[in-house]
Scaffold this motif. Structure first.
Motif, short mmCIF file in Angstrom:
data_model
loop_
_atom_site.label_atom_id
_atom_site.label_comp_id
_atom_site.label_asym_id
_atom_site.label_seq_id
_atom_site.Cartn_x
_atom_site.Cartn_y
_atom_site.Cartn_z
N GLY A 115 2.98 -0.50 8.72
CA GLY A 115 3.81 -0.05 7.60
C GLY A 115 3.66 -1.15 6.34
N THR A 116 2.80 -2.29 6.65
CA THR A 116 2.83 -3.27 5.67
C THR A 116 1.86 -2.64 4.65
OG1 THR A 116 3.48 -5.06 7.22
CG2 THR A 116 2.22 -5.77 5.22
N THR A 130 -2.33 0.51 3.51
CA THR A 130 -1.49 0.28 4.33
C THR A 130 -1.69 0.26 5.90
OG1 THR A 130 -0.19 2.14 2.82
CG2 THR A 130 0.62 1.61 5.14
#
Length: 169
Positions: A115-116, A130
């Motif tokens: 998700g980073t 992502t």
């Protein structure tokens, strides 16, 4: 195996004076099998170690158990092998792969959590990638297996993905 009646120090001194052919013969004598190596330094070290091991008893039982333990626990592969490519006319194969035991086992230990969004400005262009849950990456609607593949797509030349996105620290 019987060692000559010379002291260990005398045997080691004699080894230093031997040539490669003599060391190979001595290797055969102390190990019971011929050496595949012709490297004089290697042969000297191996034969010297064996002579000392036979004279002084080698590894302790505890050390042997620990070595066996380490050998059993060692992972032979650090990455999961890729499935074979299918060729025309061949039936597809089913390949079941086990999941890695830990993040470090698949080389993903340096990545942020899924998700980073990793960002980098490159030649006036903002690159935002992502991190996905399965360890892949999404950039501009496409999924990539590595950061290096994205860095190459962005720059046109090979880059280490961790270096390109500043994750190498």
């Amino acid at each position: 195996m019987k060692l000559a009646k010379q002291s260990m120090n005398q045997q080691l001194a004699a080894l230093r004076q031997m040539g490669t052919t003599q060391l190979r013969a001595r290797y055969l004598e102390v190990f019971g099998e011929p050496s595949r190596s012709g490297n004089k330094d290697y042969l000297f070290k191996k034969v010297a170690w064996r002579i000392q091991s036979l004279a002084e008893g080698g590894l302790s039982e505890r050390a042997r158990r620990r070595a066996e333990e380490l050998a059993r626990d060692a992972d032979v592969r650090t990455t999961v092998p890729r499935p074979p490519k299918e060729t025309a006319g061949m039936a597809p194969r089913t390949l079941v792969l086990a999941a890695p035991a830990s993040p470090a086992a698949n080389g993903r230990d340096r990545l942020p959590i899924p998700g980073t969004v990793l960002t980098r400005a490159y030649r006036g262009r903002d690159v935002a990638v992502t991190v996905l849950a399965d360890g892949t990456f999404e950039w501009e609607g496409q999924t990539y297996r590595s950061l290096s593949a994205i860095a190459k797509a962005v720059t046109g030349s090979h880059w280490n993905g961790y270096v390109f996105f500043g994750l190498n620290k």
